[in-house]
Design a protein around this motif. Structure first.
Motif, PDB file in Angstrom:
ATOM      1  N   SER A  20       0.824  -1.210   0.000  1.00  9.17           N
ATOM      2  CA  SER A  20       0.000   0.000   0.000  1.00  9.17           C
ATOM      3  C   SER A  20       0.855   1.256   0.000  1.00  9.17           C
ATOM      4  N   LEU A  21       1.891   1.267   0.829  1.00 15.94           N
ATOM      5  CA  LEU A  21       2.765   2.433   0.925  1.00 15.94           C
ATOM      6  C   LEU A  21       3.492   2.692  -0.391  1.00 15.94           C
ATOM      7  N   ILE A  22       4.066   1.638  -0.958  1.00 15.59           N
ATOM      8  CA  ILE A  22       4.779   1.765  -2.228  1.00 15.59           C
ATOM      9  C   ILE A  22       3.819   2.173  -3.343  1.00 15.59           C
ATOM     10  N   GLY A  23       2.646   1.551  -3.370  1.00 17.83           N
ATOM     11  CA  GLY A  23       1.658   1.894  -4.381  1.00 17.83           C
ATOM     12  C   GLY A  23       1.193   3.331  -4.282  1.00 17.83           C
ATOM     13  N   CYS A  24       1.002   3.816  -3.052  1.00 18.43           N
ATOM     14  CA  CYS A  24       0.561   5.198  -2.840  1.00 18.43           C
ATOM     15  C   CYS A  24       1.623   6.192  -3.303  1.00 18.43           C
ATOM     16  N   LEU A  25       2.855   5.950  -2.926  1.00 17.97           N
ATOM     17  CA  LEU A  25       3.952   6.845  -3.345  1.00 17.97           C
ATOM     18  C   LEU A  25       4.114   6.811  -4.863  1.00 17.97           C
ATOM     19  N   GLY A  26       3.990   5.618  -5.442  1.00 20.48           N
ATOM     20  CA  GLY A  26       4.077   5.500  -6.894  1.00 20.48           C
ATOM     21  C   GLY A  26       2.943   6.235  -7.580  1.00 20.48           C
ATOM     22  N   GLY A  27       1.727   6.107  -7.007  1.00 20.48           N
ATOM     23  CA  GLY A  27       0.572   6.789  -7.577  1.00 20.48           C
ATOM     24  C   GLY A  27       0.696   8.297  -7.535  1.00 20.48           C
ATOM     25  N   LEU A  28       1.359   8.809  -6.511  1.00 17.11           N
ATOM     26  CA  LEU A  28       1.539  10.254  -6.368  1.00 17.11           C
ATOM     27  C   LEU A  28       2.437  10.841  -7.452  1.00 17.11           C
ATOM     28  N   ILE A  29       3.348  10.014  -7.978  1.00 17.15           N
ATOM     29  CA  ILE A  29       4.251  10.516  -9.021  1.00 17.15           C
ATOM     30  C   ILE A  29       3.969   9.872 -10.375  1.00 17.15           C
ATOM     31  N   LEU A  31       3.738   6.475 -11.154  1.00 19.00           N
ATOM     32  CA  LEU A  31       4.422   5.218 -11.453  1.00 19.00           C
ATOM     33  C   LEU A  31       3.780   4.079 -10.673  1.00 19.00           C
ATOM     34  N   GLY A  32       4.060   2.839 -11.098  1.00 25.06           N
ATOM     35  CA  GLY A  32       3.482   1.687 -10.422  1.00 25.06           C
ATOM     36  C   GLY A  32       4.196   1.314  -9.137  1.00 25.06           C
ATOM     37  N   GLY A  33       5.464   1.685  -9.010  1.00 23.51           N
ATOM     38  CA  GLY A  33       6.211   1.408  -7.791  1.00 23.51           C
ATOM     39  C   GLY A  33       6.966   0.097  -7.788  1.00 23.51           C
ATOM     40  N   ALA A  34       6.985  -0.625  -8.918  1.00 18.25           N
ATOM     41  CA  ALA A  34       7.650  -1.934  -8.950  1.00 18.25           C
ATOM     42  C   ALA A  34       9.139  -1.831  -8.678  1.00 18.25           C
ATOM     43  N   GLU A  35       9.755  -0.713  -9.096  1.00 19.60           N
ATOM     44  CA  GLU A  35      11.183  -0.548  -8.850  1.00 19.60           C
ATOM     45  C   GLU A  35      11.492  -0.454  -7.357  1.00 19.60           C
ATOM     46  N   PHE A  36      10.516  -0.020  -6.553  1.00 16.48           N
ATOM     47  CA  PHE A  36      10.712   0.038  -5.102  1.00 16.48           C
ATOM     48  C   PHE A  36      10.377  -1.291  -4.442  1.00 16.48           C
ATOM     49  N   VAL A 169       9.617  -5.003 -13.753  1.00 23.10           N
ATOM     50  CA  VAL A 169       8.832  -3.766 -13.678  1.00 23.10           C
ATOM     51  C   VAL A 169       8.049  -3.551 -14.970  1.00 23.10           C
ATOM     52  N   ALA A 170       7.114  -2.588 -14.917  1.00 23.12           N
ATOM     53  CA  ALA A 170       6.338  -2.251 -16.109  1.00 23.12           C
ATOM     54  C   ALA A 170       7.144  -1.391 -17.067  1.00 23.12           C
ATOM     55  N   GLY A 171       8.103  -0.633 -16.546  1.00 21.45           N
ATOM     56  CA  GLY A 171       8.961   0.191 -17.392  1.00 21.45           C
ATOM     57  C   GLY A 171       8.424   1.577 -17.659  1.00 21.45           C
ATOM     58  N   GLY A 172       7.380   1.993 -16.932  1.00 22.72           N
ATOM     59  CA  GLY A 172       6.803   3.310 -17.148  1.00 22.72           C
ATOM     60  C   GLY A 172       7.759   4.452 -16.915  1.00 22.72           C
ATOM     61  N   ALA A 190       0.864   9.935 -22.743  1.00 20.11           N
ATOM     62  CA  ALA A 190       2.038   9.057 -22.707  1.00 20.11           C
ATOM     63  C   ALA A 190       1.910   8.007 -21.609  1.00 20.11           C
ATOM     64  N   GLY A 191       1.314   8.391 -20.478  1.00 19.49           N
ATOM     65  CA  GLY A 191       1.124   7.442 -19.390  1.00 19.49           C
ATOM     66  C   GLY A 191       0.228   6.286 -19.788  1.00 19.49           C
ATOM     67  N   SER A 192      -0.848   6.572 -20.523  1.00 21.74           N
ATOM     68  CA  SER A 192      -1.755   5.517 -20.974  1.00 21.74           C
ATOM     69  C   SER A 192      -1.112   4.656 -22.055  1.00 21.74           C
ATOM     70  N   LEU A 193      -0.413   5.294 -22.984  1.00 23.10           N
ATOM     71  CA  LEU A 193       0.259   4.543 -24.049  1.00 23.10           C
ATOM     72  C   LEU A 193       1.350   3.643 -23.474  1.00 23.10           C
ATOM     73  N   SER A 194       2.008   4.110 -22.422  1.00 26.55           N
ATOM     74  CA  SER A 194       3.071   3.306 -21.805  1.00 26.55           C
ATOM     75  C   SER A 194       2.506   2.008 -21.233  1.00 26.55           C
TER      76      SER A 194
END
Length: 271
Positions: A20-29, A31-36, A169-172, A190-194
């Motif tokens: 949840s924490l990683i997903g929330c931080l990723g969502g704020l910027i 990204l999906g957060g997989a790299e974290f 990772v997704a590579g976004g 670009a975010g949707s196309l990625s």
């Protein structure tokens, strides 16, 4: 108790909380957060490097699929179809890169895989620091010549596919800047196309990893996969709703520093 000596109920709570924490931080910027997630899977949950990559890949598939569904509410399907050439261009390289990299990761020694992952994560961290400092914008397509643009897209896709496969990772974090700068498109589009590029790329890498004995981690760590995926989705949705409440540049810079430190600490001394 699980094989690492951690009570199952505590591990589930940890998985949900961290996801949840990683997903929330990723969502704020954006990204999906997989790299974290990858350093956490190795450092906190004590998974082997290849097992962590495969589990991270499975989570990324779930998160990206859900994210794409949500994205369709803000970006019309017609808009994505109109730019299908961008997706095809990048997929031409990314599918090859993902298949090749996953195949080599299976046979690579643990020490070399750790080194390569550390370098890639450090590179992504530096990219985040650069983006937070200078921002991301384009005044049109990078190349006017169609053939040159296509060749650059294939090359970029190849590199992105390799990174996505090796990190799970997704590579976004690479795809979005590439789409904005190379094709001169809006960041939101670009975010949707990625995501349209990420999903097939991850499926190919995932299929390649099925040939590895480490693929059995999906069954052995099914609980971790479910709870962290659930946390990642909930966190990403929460982060998306909070978008704009936190200065994105400052947050991206801070997360870039954290990723750099965790990458070096986790994969330089991984046992």
């Amino acid at each position: 108790m699980n094989e690492n000596g951690m009570p199952q109920i505590n591990r589930k709570i940890q998985s949900l909380t961290v996801g949840s924490l990683i997903g929330c931080l990723g969502g704020l910027i954006g990204l999906g957060g997989a790299e974290f997630r990858l350093p956490v899977l190795v450092g906190l949950f004590k998974l082997g490097t290849l097992e962590a990559v495969i589990l991270n890949k499975a989570m990324s598939l779930v998160v990206v699929s859900v994210a794409l569904l949500f994205r369709l509410k803000s970006i019309s399907l017609d808009s994505l179809v109109d730019h299908q050439g961008v997706v095809i261009n990048l997929l031409t390289g990314s599918l090859i890169g993902a298949w090749w990299a996953a195949g080599h990761a299976i046979t690579m020694s643990r020490a070399w895989l750790d080194r390569i992952i550390m370098i890639l994560l450090a590179g992504l961290a530096m990219l985040m620091l650069v983006e937070s400092t200078w921002g991301l914008h384009a005044d049109g397509a990078l190349f006017a010549n169609t053939a040159t643009q296509f060749a650059a897209g294939v090359a970029a896709g190849l590199l992105i596919g390799i990174v996505a496969a090796l990190l799970g990772v997704a590579g976004g974090e690479l795809l979005i800047p590439t789409i904005v700068l190379l094709y001169g498109l809006d960041v939101k589009l670009a975010g949707s196309l990625s995501l349209c590029v990420s999903l097939p790329t991850m499926v190919v890498g995932f299929a390649r990893y099925r040939q590895s004995d480490s693929f059995k981690v999906l069954r052995a760590e099914g609980s971790l996969l479910r709870w962290m995926s659930m946390g990642s989705i909930l966190g990403a949705a929460t982060g998306g709703l909070m978008l704009g409440l936190v200065p994105t540049g400052a947050l991206t810079f801070g997360l870039g520093v954290i990723l750099l430190i965790s990458a070096v600490k986790t994969f330089m001394h991984a046992k």
